[in-house]
Design a protein around this motif. Structure first.
Motif, PDB file in Angstrom:
ATOM      1  N   LEU A 166      43.291  39.287  38.097  1.00 16.03           N
ATOM      2  CA  LEU A 166      42.240  39.325  39.109  1.00 16.03           C
ATOM      3  C   LEU A 166      42.805  39.867  40.409  1.00 16.03           C
ATOM      4  N   ASP A 167      43.968  39.379  40.806  1.00 21.71           N
ATOM      5  CA  ASP A 167      44.571  39.851  42.053  1.00 21.71           C
ATOM      6  C   ASP A 167      44.793  41.356  42.031  1.00 21.71           C
ATOM      7  N   SER A 168      45.336  41.878  40.940  1.00 19.83           N
ATOM      8  CA  SER A 168      45.608  43.319  40.884  1.00 19.83           C
ATOM      9  C   SER A 168      44.313  44.130  40.845  1.00 19.83           C
ATOM     10  N   VAL A 169      43.308  43.674  40.103  1.00 20.61           N
ATOM     11  CA  VAL A 169      42.024  44.385  40.069  1.00 20.61           C
ATOM     12  C   VAL A 169      41.348  44.307  41.437  1.00 20.61           C
ATOM     13  N   ARG A 178      34.370  33.547  44.199  1.00 18.55           N
ATOM     14  CA  ARG A 178      33.441  33.270  43.090  1.00 18.55           C
ATOM     15  C   ARG A 178      34.005  33.739  41.758  1.00 18.55           C
ATOM     16  N   VAL A 179      34.582  34.941  41.746  1.00 20.18           N
ATOM     17  CA  VAL A 179      35.146  35.475  40.501  1.00 20.18           C
ATOM     18  C   VAL A 179      36.342  34.624  40.066  1.00 20.18           C
ATOM     19  N   PHE A 207      32.392  43.024  36.575  1.00 22.94           N
ATOM     20  CA  PHE A 207      31.976  41.671  36.951  1.00 22.94           C
ATOM     21  C   PHE A 207      32.192  41.452  38.444  1.00 22.94           C
ATOM     22  N   LEU A 208      33.314  41.949  38.966  1.00 20.45           N
ATOM     23  CA  LEU A 208      33.621  41.847  40.392  1.00 20.45           C
ATOM     24  C   LEU A 208      32.541  42.536  41.221  1.00 20.45           C
ATOM     25  N   PHE A 209      32.192  43.770  40.844  1.00 21.41           N
ATOM     26  CA  PHE A 209      31.183  44.523  41.591  1.00 21.41           C
ATOM     27  C   PHE A 209      29.806  43.888  41.467  1.00 21.41           C
ATOM     28  N   GLN A 210      29.447  43.407  40.283  1.00 24.77           N
ATOM     29  CA  GLN A 210      28.131  42.790  40.111  1.00 24.77           C
ATOM     30  C   GLN A 210      28.029  41.502  40.917  1.00 24.77           C
TER      31      GLN A 210
END
Length: 173
Positions: free
Chosen positions: A6-9, A41-42, A57-60
């Motif tokens: 998650l951190d890298s994305v 939230r993610v 998912f991050l963008f949505q």
């Protein structure tokens, strides 16, 4: 997916996400807050269950938060207007600009333009990206290949120059 994924994305997609949300809410500061809320939230969702396609998912999630914010603002403005009687709204005078105000504004713009033309090209670019396009320090730093603290210091200097100009102008009488 793990927290490190998650951190890298997130780090890779932070600026595109910020631009997307800023376009939606038309406020860079609110967009920054929404980006941070998106990450939280993610991360919470990722702790509860796996996410196969993290980037979409991050963008949505970010878009949903922006839409929630816009809905909230629309409801708040409706509520505020609904609470004020129509006769009170109609009684509020529209601001009228005088010829003197117009001349003062024109004089101010000329002096500001003259002052800004004396800045270095990098300072002019920082001013334009920050104040006219609403970009944040990190985004400007990335574009100009300097550190965010350099952008912050330059912008502080530019704003001091502009404030000095304003303080020297006589207000309209």
């Amino acid at each position: 997916m793990t927290s490190s994924n998650l951190d890298s994305v997130f780090l890779a997609q932070r600026m595109p996400l910020l631009r997307t949300l800023a376009r939606m809410v038309k406020n860079p500061s609110v967009a920054e807050d929404l980006v941070q809320e998106t990450y939280l939230r993610v991360a919470r969702t990722l702790a509860e269950r796996p996410i196969d396609h993290l980037e979409p998912f991050l963008f949505q999630t970010g878009r949903n938060l922006a839409l929630d914010h816009l809905r909230h603002m629309r409801m708040q403005s409706r509520t505020l207007m609904d609470d004020v009687p129509d006769d009170v709204i109609q009684a509020v005078a529209a601001p009228i600009s005088s010829a003197e105000d117009g001349l003062h504004a024109e004089k101010l713009l000329q002096r500001l333009g003259s002052t800004l033309s004396q800045l270095t090209q990098r300072q002019q670019r920082i001013f334009i990206l920050s104040r006219l396009h609403g970009h944040g320090y990190a985004e400007i730093a990335e574009e100009l290949d300097v550190s965010p603290s350099t952008v912050q210091k330059e912008l502080k200097l530019i704003m001091a120059i502009c404030m000095n100009l304003l303080s020297r102008l006589d207000p309209p009488t």
